[in-house]
Design an enzyme around this catalytic site. Sequence first.
Site, mmCIF file in Angstrom:
data_model
loop_
_atom_site.group_PDB
_atom_site.id
_atom_site.type_symbol
_atom_site.label_atom_id
_atom_site.label_comp_id
_atom_site.label_asym_id
_atom_site.label_seq_id
_atom_site.Cartn_x
_atom_site.Cartn_y
_atom_site.Cartn_z
ATOM 1 N N HIS A 118 -8.698 -4.714 -13.940
ATOM 2 C CA HIS A 118 -8.907 -3.824 -15.082
ATOM 3 C C HIS A 118 -8.836 -4.548 -16.425
ATOM 4 O O HIS A 118 -8.080 -5.498 -16.608
ATOM 5 C CB HIS A 118 -7.862 -2.708 -15.062
ATOM 6 C CG HIS A 118 -6.443 -3.214 -15.118
ATOM 7 N ND1 HIS A 118 -5.771 -3.451 -16.298
ATOM 8 C CD2 HIS A 118 -5.582 -3.547 -14.123
ATOM 9 C CE1 HIS A 118 -4.557 -3.885 -16.035
ATOM 10 N NE2 HIS A 118 -4.415 -3.959 -14.721
ATOM 11 N N ASP A 119 -9.679 -4.117 -17.348
ATOM 12 C CA ASP A 119 -9.673 -4.562 -18.743
ATOM 13 C C ASP A 119 -10.066 -6.015 -18.928
ATOM 14 O O ASP A 119 -9.827 -6.579 -20.002
ATOM 15 C CB ASP A 119 -8.299 -4.306 -19.386
ATOM 16 C CG ASP A 119 -7.915 -2.840 -19.365
ATOM 17 O OD1 ASP A 119 -8.547 -2.064 -20.090
ATOM 18 O OD2 ASP A 119 -6.992 -2.468 -18.617
ATOM 19 N N GLY A 136 -5.417 -8.548 -14.654
ATOM 20 C CA GLY A 136 -5.856 -7.677 -15.726
ATOM 21 C C GLY A 136 -5.881 -8.334 -17.094
ATOM 22 O O GLY A 136 -5.207 -9.336 -17.348
#
Length: 266
Positions: A118-119, A136
């Site tokens: 994520h991100d 992440g």
Amino acid sequence: MIHPLTYIHPDAKIGPNVKIDPFTTVHKNVEIGEGTWIGSNVTIMEGARIGKNCRIFPSTVISGIPQDLKFKGEDTLTIIGDNCTIRECVTINRGTSDRNHTKIGNNCLIMAYCHIAHDCEIGDYCIFSNNTTLAGHIQVGDHVVLAGLTAVQQFVRIGSHAFVTGGSLVRKDVPPYVKAAREPLSYVGVNSVGLKRRGFNLDQINHILDIYRILYVRGYNVSKALSIIEAEVPVSDERDEIVTFIRETGRGIMRGYTRRHNEDIS
């Protein structure tokens, strides 16, 4: 072009000339660009935005929810640019409230079994070899090559045109234009082969080498090296990119390579 054994949610937006093979599932709130091919047994979950002329191979999962206990179900995206190739069994998670998206640029090659958490934000023309794993919140510049089995710790930044050798554990930021290897990960030179392939001339490469000799070879600490670079090295886009990258580092940059006393020097 859409196999009858594929499930596509009625709210998904599928561009012209998209080909989707059997047993693939496309969830709601998904957009797929013109000319993209999606192989069999692919799962494309909510929030996916896939560009034009991509190739997505079997058993890939795109835009799965983050593997982050802080995630509370917020609406976020996975954005994949044009002309990307994503090979078998790749997993790409969508963003959290931190950046609200995970993003991959144009013309990237993500080889089999890679994971992008994520991100993460990935630039254009990147190549991630098999089993590369990004935690992440990682930022990767353009034209970065991560060789097989590379693992990158959360919040790390990797500068444009860097090359990281296979099996590396990346715990610190990797500045632009360098080759990184060894354990712990260290500067082992400038990525001159990659730079030549991308049109950098010899003067530009030598200019970058001069900067990294000051930073990594002459024994200065980072702040002293930066002051010397700014005072003595002619201004250029490459110099400014390197200096800015290092000044903005949060985790610190990787070390210079020091030969161990017991290492074979033949």
